[in-house]
Design a protein around this motif. Structure first.
Motif, PDB file in Angstrom:
ATOM      1  N   PRO A  74       0.812  -1.331  -0.078  1.00  9.92           N
ATOM      2  CA  PRO A  74       0.102  -0.031   0.138  1.00  9.92           C
ATOM      3  C   PRO A  74       0.755   1.346   0.009  1.00  9.92           C
ATOM      4  O   PRO A  74       0.339   2.145  -0.644  1.00  9.92           O
ATOM      5  N   GLU A  75       1.858   1.302   0.488  1.00 13.04           N
ATOM      6  CA  GLU A  75       2.825   2.580   0.913  1.00 13.04           C
ATOM      7  C   GLU A  75       3.478   2.763  -0.481  1.00 13.04           C
ATOM      8  O   GLU A  75       3.446   3.877  -1.074  1.00 13.04           O
ATOM      9  N   PHE A  76       3.830   1.591  -1.295  1.00 10.02           N
ATOM     10  CA  PHE A  76       4.343   1.541  -2.619  1.00 10.02           C
ATOM     11  C   PHE A  76       3.239   2.259  -3.583  1.00 10.02           C
ATOM     12  O   PHE A  76       3.737   3.161  -4.359  1.00 10.02           O
ATOM     13  N   LEU A  77       2.232   1.750  -3.411  1.00 12.16           N
ATOM     14  CA  LEU A  77       0.988   2.527  -4.411  1.00 12.16           C
ATOM     15  C   LEU A  77       0.882   3.871  -4.083  1.00 12.16           C
ATOM     16  O   LEU A  77       0.678   4.614  -5.210  1.00 12.16           O
ATOM     17  N   ASP A  78       0.768   4.159  -2.946  1.00 12.53           N
ATOM     18  CA  ASP A  78       0.740   5.532  -2.619  1.00 12.53           C
ATOM     19  C   ASP A  78       1.656   6.503  -2.858  1.00 12.53           C
ATOM     20  O   ASP A  78       1.471   7.547  -3.388  1.00 12.53           O
ATOM     21  N   THR A  79       3.007   5.951  -2.672  1.00 13.33           N
ATOM     22  CA  THR A  79       4.146   6.754  -2.959  1.00 13.33           C
ATOM     23  C   THR A  79       4.039   7.067  -4.623  1.00 13.33           C
ATOM     24  O   THR A  79       4.283   8.229  -4.911  1.00 13.33           O
ATOM     25  N   TYR A  80       3.988   6.031  -5.257  1.00 14.23           N
ATOM     26  CA  TYR A  80       3.911   5.921  -6.833  1.00 14.23           C
ATOM     27  C   TYR A  80       2.724   7.030  -7.201  1.00 14.23           C
ATOM     28  O   TYR A  80       3.270   7.825  -8.209  1.00 14.23           O
ATOM     29  N   GLN A  81       1.778   6.977  -6.799  1.00 15.73           N
ATOM     30  CA  GLN A  81       0.604   7.838  -7.187  1.00 15.73           C
ATOM     31  C   GLN A  81       1.068   9.335  -6.836  1.00 15.73           C
ATOM     32  O   GLN A  81       0.595  10.233  -7.968  1.00 15.73           O
ATOM     33  N   GLY A  82       1.741   9.708  -5.886  1.00 15.90           N
ATOM     34  CA  GLY A  82       2.256  10.762  -5.485  1.00 15.90           C
ATOM     35  C   GLY A  82       3.006  11.414  -6.467  1.00 15.90           C
ATOM     36  O   GLY A  82       3.267  12.665  -6.680  1.00 15.90           O
ATOM     37  N   LEU A  83       3.942  10.594  -7.442  1.00 15.64           N
ATOM     38  CA  LEU A  83       4.854  11.403  -8.027  1.00 15.64           C
ATOM     39  C   LEU A  83       4.617  10.525  -9.687  1.00 15.64           C
ATOM     40  O   LEU A  83       5.367  10.654 -10.389  1.00 15.64           O
ATOM     41  N   ILE A  84       3.508   9.985  -9.824  1.00 12.56           N
ATOM     42  CA  ILE A  84       3.135   9.187 -11.191  1.00 12.56           C
ATOM     43  C   ILE A  84       3.387  10.351 -12.496  1.00 12.56           C
ATOM     44  O   ILE A  84       3.022  11.502 -12.185  1.00 12.56           O
ATOM     45  N   GLY A  85       4.290  10.113 -13.198  1.00 11.31           N
ATOM     46  CA  GLY A  85       4.378  10.645 -14.465  1.00 11.31           C
ATOM     47  C   GLY A  85       5.505  11.772 -14.362  1.00 11.31           C
ATOM     48  O   GLY A  85       5.742  12.382 -15.456  1.00 11.31           O
ATOM     49  N   GLN A  86       6.006  11.888 -13.105  1.00  9.87           N
ATOM     50  CA  GLN A  86       7.185  13.134 -13.029  1.00  9.87           C
ATOM     51  C   GLN A  86       8.570  12.692 -13.798  1.00  9.87           C
ATOM     52  O   GLN A  86       9.194  13.311 -14.282  1.00  9.87           O
ATOM     53  N   HIS A  87       8.676  11.326 -13.971  1.00 10.23           N
ATOM     54  CA  HIS A  87       9.997  10.859 -14.490  1.00 10.23           C
ATOM     55  C   HIS A  87       9.538  10.034 -15.938  1.00 10.23           C
ATOM     56  O   HIS A  87      10.544   9.753 -16.663  1.00 10.23           O
ATOM     57  N   ALA A  88       8.589   9.385 -15.921  1.00 12.26           N
ATOM     58  CA  ALA A  88       8.285   8.496 -17.068  1.00 12.26           C
ATOM     59  C   ALA A  88       8.135   9.083 -18.178  1.00 12.26           C
ATOM     60  O   ALA A  88       7.752  10.433 -18.454  1.00 12.26           O
ATOM     61  N   GLN A  89       8.221   8.425 -19.401  1.00 10.50           N
ATOM     62  CA  GLN A  89       8.126   9.148 -20.720  1.00 10.50           C
ATOM     63  C   GLN A  89       7.767   7.971 -21.706  1.00 10.50           C
ATOM     64  O   GLN A  89       7.883   6.765 -21.433  1.00 10.50           O
ATOM     65  N   LEU A  90       7.089   8.256 -22.699  1.00  8.64           N
ATOM     66  CA  LEU A  90       6.805   7.434 -23.878  1.00  8.64           C
ATOM     67  C   LEU A  90       7.939   6.775 -24.432  1.00  8.64           C
ATOM     68  O   LEU A  90       9.087   7.401 -24.570  1.00  8.64           O
TER      69      LEU A  90
END
Length: 224
Positions: A74-90
């Protein structure tokens, strides 16, 4: 008969459309700092991204017992949601491929094992909220890939027979799900794989090293 784009395409998300590994590496680094654990390198995390949260936690925190890592999901998913898209790219070639599908009138959607609420957060980051015809997450239904139900559900939602759709994914369970759904498949070799993965043995209808290969009709399995 001249090659043509399929009437409909369903895509995996992480490792197929989106290089989300940098977001997950950042997520695990924040968690490591909170818990006083060593920070896992991108080289360790990246190959298992398509395997899901538990696989990433396992390689990032191998010193923890399975039960302790499970408690961190649950902490992993919450942390990921907080920064989702900040570093990812197509991935390279994805934008052009989707443009080509749209121009050809091909309907496309996403079937992922990522929780649906997280996948929905990603759509507007790339202007996909009005382009993606269907989104099925790992928690949308009672089953997730490699079970065929998510693919069959997505095909029905866009009013297509499974044989009229092509599924594109970077993991063996993507291809297994497509086979079980009687849906042609493409193996995305540009995605995430373990060193001992053998995509040539997965049974995909075709394999491609780059998404750009799918910008042309000849790159696709031909469907009825």
């Amino acid at each position: 008969m001249d090659p043509r784009f399929p009437p409909a395409v369903l895509f995996d998300l992480d490792g197929t459309l989106l290089d989300s590994a940098p977001d997950f590496v950042a997520t695990l680094a924040l968690m490591a700092q909170r818990h006083g654990l060593p920070v896992a390198s991108a080289q360790v995390v990246r190959p298992v991204v398509s395997k899901g949260s538990r696989a990433m936690l396992a390689v990032a925190f191998p010193q923890l017992q399975t039960e302790a890592r499970e408690a961190l999901v649950p902490e992993f998913l919450d942390t990921y949601q907080g920064l989702i898209g900040q570093h990812a790219q197509l991935f390279d070639g994805v934008a052009g491929m989707l443009d080509a599908l749209d121009a050809a009138g091909c309907v496309w959607g996403i079937v992922t094992n990522k929780p649906e609420y997280l996948a929905r957060d990603i759509l507007p980051q790339h202007g996909w909220q009005d382009r993606c015809a269907v989104l099925v997450g790992g928690d949308t239904l009672a089953q997730k890939k490699p079970h065929p139900l998510p693919l069959l559900h997505a095909a029905a939602a866009i009013d297509m027979a499974p044989a009229q759709c092509v599924y594109v994914g970077d993991d063996q369970r993507d291809i297994l799900a497509a086979q079980a759904a009687a849906m042609p498949s493409v193996g995305a070799l540009w995605g995430y794989r373990l060193a001992d993965d053998q995509p040539l043995q997965w049974g995909a209808d075709c394999l491609h090293d780059t998404a750009a290969a799918l910008s042309q009709p000849a790159g696709w399995p031909q469907v009825p």
